[in-house]
Design a protein around this motif. Structure first.
Motif, PDB file in Angstrom:
ATOM      1  N   VAL A  81       0.833  -1.202   0.000  1.00 48.88           N
ATOM      2  CA  VAL A  81       0.000   0.000   0.000  1.00 48.88           C
ATOM      3  C   VAL A  81       0.868   1.252   0.000  1.00 48.88           C
ATOM      4  O   VAL A  81       0.627   2.206  -0.762  1.00 48.88           O
ATOM      5  CB  VAL A  81      -0.948   0.004   1.221  1.00 48.88           C
ATOM      6  CG1 VAL A  81      -1.656   1.352   1.356  1.00 48.88           C
ATOM      7  CG2 VAL A  81      -1.979  -1.109   1.103  1.00 48.88           C
ATOM      8  N   VAL A  82       1.912   1.257   0.836  1.00 45.11           N
ATOM      9  CA  VAL A  82       2.805   2.416   0.904  1.00 45.11           C
ATOM     10  C   VAL A  82       3.552   2.596  -0.417  1.00 45.11           C
ATOM     11  O   VAL A  82       3.735   3.727  -0.889  1.00 45.11           O
ATOM     12  CB  VAL A  82       3.793   2.261   2.083  1.00 45.11           C
ATOM     13  CG1 VAL A  82       4.832   3.385   2.070  1.00 45.11           C
ATOM     14  CG2 VAL A  82       3.047   2.270   3.412  1.00 45.11           C
ATOM     15  N   ALA A  83       3.991   1.485  -1.013  1.00 40.74           N
ATOM     16  CA  ALA A  83       4.691   1.570  -2.303  1.00 40.74           C
ATOM     17  C   ALA A  83       3.784   2.157  -3.383  1.00 40.74           C
ATOM     18  O   ALA A  83       4.222   2.985  -4.196  1.00 40.74           O
ATOM     19  CB  ALA A  83       5.186   0.185  -2.711  1.00 40.74           C
ATOM     20  N   LEU A  84       2.529   1.742  -3.398  1.00 37.93           N
ATOM     21  CA  LEU A  84       1.589   2.285  -4.375  1.00 37.93           C
ATOM     22  C   LEU A  84       1.373   3.774  -4.144  1.00 37.93           C
ATOM     23  O   LEU A  84       1.286   4.560  -5.098  1.00 37.93           O
ATOM     24  CB  LEU A  84       0.255   1.539  -4.300  1.00 37.93           C
ATOM     25  CG  LEU A  84       0.252   0.105  -4.848  1.00 37.93           C
ATOM     26  CD1 LEU A  84      -1.078  -0.574  -4.551  1.00 37.93           C
ATOM     27  CD2 LEU A  84       0.533   0.092  -6.345  1.00 37.93           C
ATOM     28  N   TYR A  85       1.303   4.167  -2.861  1.00 36.20           N
ATOM     29  CA  TYR A  85       1.100   5.595  -2.616  1.00 36.20           C
ATOM     30  C   TYR A  85       2.345   6.399  -2.977  1.00 36.20           C
ATOM     31  O   TYR A  85       2.234   7.538  -3.442  1.00 36.20           O
ATOM     32  CB  TYR A  85       0.703   5.870  -1.167  1.00 36.20           C
ATOM     33  CG  TYR A  85       0.305   7.318  -0.997  1.00 36.20           C
ATOM     34  CD1 TYR A  85      -0.871   7.789  -1.571  1.00 36.20           C
ATOM     35  CD2 TYR A  85       1.127   8.231  -0.361  1.00 36.20           C
ATOM     36  CE1 TYR A  85      -1.223   9.117  -1.494  1.00 36.20           C
ATOM     37  CE2 TYR A  85       0.790   9.568  -0.275  1.00 36.20           C
ATOM     38  CZ  TYR A  85      -0.391  10.009  -0.841  1.00 36.20           C
ATOM     39  OH  TYR A  85      -0.729  11.338  -0.775  1.00 36.20           O
ATOM     40  N   ALA A  86       3.528   5.812  -2.773  1.00 35.96           N
ATOM     41  CA  ALA A  86       4.746   6.485  -3.234  1.00 35.96           C
ATOM     42  C   ALA A  86       4.672   6.700  -4.743  1.00 35.96           C
ATOM     43  O   ALA A  86       5.081   7.754  -5.262  1.00 35.96           O
ATOM     44  CB  ALA A  86       5.971   5.651  -2.867  1.00 35.96           C
ATOM     45  N   GLY A  87       4.132   5.712  -5.452  1.00 37.75           N
ATOM     46  CA  GLY A  87       3.906   5.884  -6.887  1.00 37.75           C
ATOM     47  C   GLY A  87       2.924   7.002  -7.184  1.00 37.75           C
ATOM     48  O   GLY A  87       3.088   7.733  -8.171  1.00 37.75           O
ATOM     49  N   THR A  88       1.913   7.159  -6.333  1.00 38.20           N
ATOM     50  CA  THR A  88       0.953   8.253  -6.501  1.00 38.20           C
ATOM     51  C   THR A  88       1.653   9.601  -6.392  1.00 38.20           C
ATOM     52  O   THR A  88       1.390  10.526  -7.184  1.00 38.20           O
ATOM     53  CB  THR A  88      -0.150   8.157  -5.424  1.00 38.20           C
ATOM     54  OG1 THR A  88      -0.798   6.890  -5.521  1.00 38.20           O
ATOM     55  CG2 THR A  88      -1.184   9.264  -5.597  1.00 38.20           C
ATOM     56  N   VAL A  89       2.562   9.738  -5.424  1.00 37.03           N
ATOM     57  CA  VAL A  89       3.304  10.993  -5.250  1.00 37.03           C
ATOM     58  C   VAL A  89       4.177  11.267  -6.469  1.00 37.03           C
ATOM     59  O   VAL A  89       4.241  12.400  -6.966  1.00 37.03           O
ATOM     60  CB  VAL A  89       4.155  10.931  -3.962  1.00 37.03           C
ATOM     61  CG1 VAL A  89       4.996  12.200  -3.819  1.00 37.03           C
ATOM     62  CG2 VAL A  89       3.269  10.757  -2.730  1.00 37.03           C
ATOM     63  N   VAL A  90       4.858  10.230  -6.964  1.00 32.00           N
ATOM     64  CA  VAL A  90       5.707  10.398  -8.144  1.00 32.00           C
ATOM     65  C   VAL A  90       4.874  10.822  -9.355  1.00 32.00           C
ATOM     66  O   VAL A  90       5.277  11.712 -10.122  1.00 32.00           O
ATOM     67  CB  VAL A  90       6.467   9.083  -8.437  1.00 32.00           C
ATOM     68  CG1 VAL A  90       7.194   9.173  -9.775  1.00 32.00           C
ATOM     69  CG2 VAL A  90       7.457   8.783  -7.320  1.00 32.00           C
ATOM     70  N   LEU A  91       3.726  10.204  -9.536  1.00 39.81           N
ATOM     71  CA  LEU A  91       2.857  10.573 -10.659  1.00 39.81           C
ATOM     72  C   LEU A  91       2.365  12.014 -10.528  1.00 39.81           C
ATOM     73  O   LEU A  91       2.300  12.749 -11.524  1.00 39.81           O
ATOM     74  CB  LEU A  91       1.674   9.618 -10.731  1.00 39.81           C
ATOM     75  CG  LEU A  91       1.981   8.204 -11.239  1.00 39.81           C
ATOM     76  CD1 LEU A  91       0.797   7.277 -10.979  1.00 39.81           C
ATOM     77  CD2 LEU A  91       2.316   8.228 -12.734  1.00 39.81           C
ATOM     78  N   ALA A  92       2.004  12.410  -9.305  1.00 42.19           N
ATOM     79  CA  ALA A  92       1.559  13.791  -9.089  1.00 42.19           C
ATOM     80  C   ALA A  92       2.670  14.776  -9.453  1.00 42.19           C
ATOM     81  O   ALA A  92       2.419  15.826 -10.077  1.00 42.19           O
ATOM     82  CB  ALA A  92       1.139  13.981  -7.634  1.00 42.19           C
ATOM     83  N   PHE A  93       3.898  14.428  -9.085  1.00 38.10           N
ATOM     84  CA  PHE A  93       5.035  15.295  -9.425  1.00 38.10           C
ATOM     85  C   PHE A  93       5.226  15.364 -10.939  1.00 38.10           C
ATOM     86  O   PHE A  93       5.392  16.453 -11.511  1.00 38.10           O
ATOM     87  CB  PHE A  93       6.309  14.770  -8.753  1.00 38.10           C
ATOM     88  CG  PHE A  93       7.535  15.566  -9.099  1.00 38.10           C
ATOM     89  CD1 PHE A  93       7.856  16.721  -8.401  1.00 38.10           C
ATOM     90  CD2 PHE A  93       8.372  15.164 -10.138  1.00 38.10           C
ATOM     91  CE1 PHE A  93       8.984  17.468  -8.732  1.00 38.10           C
ATOM     92  CE2 PHE A  93       9.497  15.897 -10.471  1.00 38.10           C
ATOM     93  CZ  PHE A  93       9.805  17.053  -9.763  1.00 38.10           C
ATOM     94  N   GLN A  94       5.186  14.216 -11.598  1.00 35.47           N
ATOM     95  CA  GLN A  94       5.439  14.182 -13.043  1.00 35.47           C
ATOM     96  C   GLN A  94       4.345  14.912 -13.811  1.00 35.47           C
ATOM     97  O   GLN A  94       4.633  15.653 -14.763  1.00 35.47           O
ATOM     98  CB  GLN A  94       5.537  12.734 -13.516  1.00 35.47           C
ATOM     99  CG  GLN A  94       5.960  12.593 -14.965  1.00 35.47           C
ATOM    100  CD  GLN A  94       7.320  13.210 -15.239  1.00 35.47           C
ATOM    101  OE1 GLN A  94       8.276  12.996 -14.496  1.00 35.47           O
ATOM    102  NE2 GLN A  94       7.418  13.998 -16.308  1.00 35.47           N
TER     103      GLN A  94
END
Length: 538
Positions: A81-94
């Motif tokens: 779950v945390v890894a997926l949310y880290a991906g959410t943050v990266v996508l928001a940045f990109q």
């Protein structure tokens, strides 16, 4: 973000106490229910549970003893779950970097990473936090449509929208971004070219493909899928008996539970400033930031219009819309780079406040009274032959020290036959009152009428009395407050009589969650507050 999400990651120790938990259910072929889509169940089974289960089988093969690594399953699932949310943050940045610029992208990513409302849901194994990742990934490909209009971006935007829908049905809302992105790309074309575009049709066709690929059982179990989906669609807006009105005001009022009041005010002001900034620019199609604002704002607006119409409103209903609201603030945030010093004066205190609140969220999970109750049970319950537990109490058999304890549902026991298990945990039913409510409210609805009892469960109140208790004759009784704060006066009185010593049992452990600090957010964390009481025979 990782620091905040890992603080409290052992909440539950061997299980997740969120009653909407999905990830640990395990994939056993055809889903038993489609009230919630099984995407999270399937994903967690493939990535986490299957590996742990193989280790369990290997240990049994080598030692001849069956081991249950429930803590590994819990931690692995939370890491996912945390890894997926880290991906959410990266996508928001990109996405923000592409549409607005590096200054806005950094601030938006920091809002995602530090807001305590997001950190809260990273502790749950429900479908809420994973949904954010898949919605943002679909939005990312929609963003690429506005830039290049390539086939692959249409196909991926549609496919990932289908995957997001299989995480949670309201994830379908992000599919609107595909349509808006196509309109932005083809604004100068004729309406026929826009509507009958082969790219758009192919992208939309991929939505059901993405859904079916991640849950192929809907093809031959479609009758149950349709029945469960329509039942859920009917009852979700009125789950607790709210029958009239709309939830638009409550929808907006839940923003501070996710972003905090300082963050909400700052983001709201930035959205309004971005709207004014976009409106004053004469050209429609030359500015990327205009496309970014319109794309994010359109998804948020659709979600707000639909979900806000519910009479009942929960913070988790609002959660999927927040990323798109934050992304809508991008144009103003990027323009603030010209006055960065003044913006830092406003933004840094907000982010620091978010960090404090996020840290406290983890501490609140660590302080759950059920964790200490688990310690007491491990130390004192090994000699007990019979335990009686209310439905909201921890599942004691999952603790390593109590491995071998068998759970039995009291409501389904045949008392004419002896209990053959050596040690048992008698689980009492939970009275939610919804079956009676739904049969009354939806008696004219063919999807609900006659199904509420099987979907929601019916509690036999006759089990909650002195005579039945003495027949069950438990050595230890465990009670969670969620099971006596119920509509049934009989159930409520039974548990309170137990706690107050009216029956031949005495309290040996009684602890309640500490009240939340009103200066911090979120004030209310789903399924966290409660009181756990343990009793033994006098």
């Amino acid at each position: 973000m990782l620091l905040f999400s890992f603080n409290g990651i052992r909440w539950g120790r061997v299980e997740c106490w969120n009653r909407d938990e999905m990830a640990l259910k395990g994939w056993h072929g055809k889903p038993r229910s489609y009230l919630k889509p099984p995407g999270v169940v399937f994903l967690n089974q493939v990535v986490v549970l299957s590996s742990v289960e193989r280790v369990e089988k290997l240990v049994k093969y080598l030692t001849g003893k069956r081991e249950h690594y429930n803590e590994a399953k819990l931690l692995g699932s939370r890491f996912l779950v945390v890894a997926l949310y880290a991906g959410t943050v990266v996508l928001a940045f990109q996405i923000s970097l592409t549409y607005y610029g590096v200054f806005a992208a950094r601030f938006i990513a920091l809002v995602f990473a530090t807001s305590a409302g997001f950190v809260e849901y990273n502790h749950f194994l429900s479908c809420d936090s994973p949904l954010l990742f898949w919605m943002m990934l679909a939005f990312y490909f929609a963003m690429r449509i506005t830039l290049t209009g390539r086939w692959i971006d249409y196909l991926m935007a549609g496919f990932i929208t289908g995957v997001a829908t299989n995480m949670k049905y309201n994830g379908l809302a992000v599919g609107f971004a595909l349509v808006v992105a196509h309109v932005l790309l083809s604004w100068n074309r004729s309406w026929k070219d826009r509507v009958f575009s082969s790219h758009l049709i192919a992208g939309l066709a991929m939505v059901p493909v993405g859904f079916i690929v991640t849950d192929p059982y809907v093809l031959w179990d479609y009758k149950k899928f349709v029945s469960d989906f329509m039942y859920n669609y009917a009852v979700t807006p009125v789950y607790d008996g709210q029958l009239k009105g709309y939830g638009y005001t409550r929808f907006l009022a839940d923003f501070p539970e996710i972003l905090g009041w300082p963050g909400t005010v700052l983001i709201a002001a930035a959205i309004l400033a971005s709207l004014a900034q976009i409106a004053w620019r004469p050209s429609f199609s030359e500015h990327r930031e205009r496309s970014g604002f319109l794309l994010a704002a359109s998804v948020f607006a659709l979600y707000f219009i639909k979900i806000g119409s519910f009479p009942r409103m929960e913070t988790r209903f609002v959660l999927p819309s927040i990323p798109f609201a934050v992304l809508s603030a991008g144009p103003f945030l990027q323009s603030a780079a010209r006055r960065a010093r003044w913006f830092y004066i406003l933004a840094v205190p907000v982010l620091l406040y978010n960090c404090v609140c996020s840290f406290v969220v983890g501490m609140r999970f660590n302080d759950d009274p059920r964790i200490e109750a688990q310690d007491w049970m491990e130390a004192n319950a090994r000699g007990a032959r019979r335990i009686e537990s209310s439905a909201g109490s921890p599942h004691w058999y999952k603790l390593h020290a109590l491995d071998g304890l068998e759970e039995l549902e009291v409501q389904h026991l045949d008392w004419s036959k002896p209990i053959v298990e050596e040690t048992v945990d008698l689980r009492m039913p939970h009275d939610n009152g919804r079956a009676k409510l739904f049969e009354k409210v939806f008696k004219a609805n063919k999807w609900v009428s006659g199904q509420a009892a099987s979907q929601e469960g019916v509690c036999d109140e006759r089990l909650f009395c002195r005579t039945e208790l003495l027949r069950r004759n438990p050595d230890i009784i465990t009670i969670h407050s969620s099971d006596y704060l119920v509509p049934s006066a009989i159930v409520h009185a039974y548990y309170l009589d137990l706690i107050h010593g009216e029956f031949p049992y005495e309290v040996v452990y009684d602890r309640e969650s500490k009240p939340a600090n009103r200066w911090l957010y979120p004030l209310d964390i789903d399924f966290l507050w409660g009181r756990e009481v343990l009793l033994v025979r006098k």
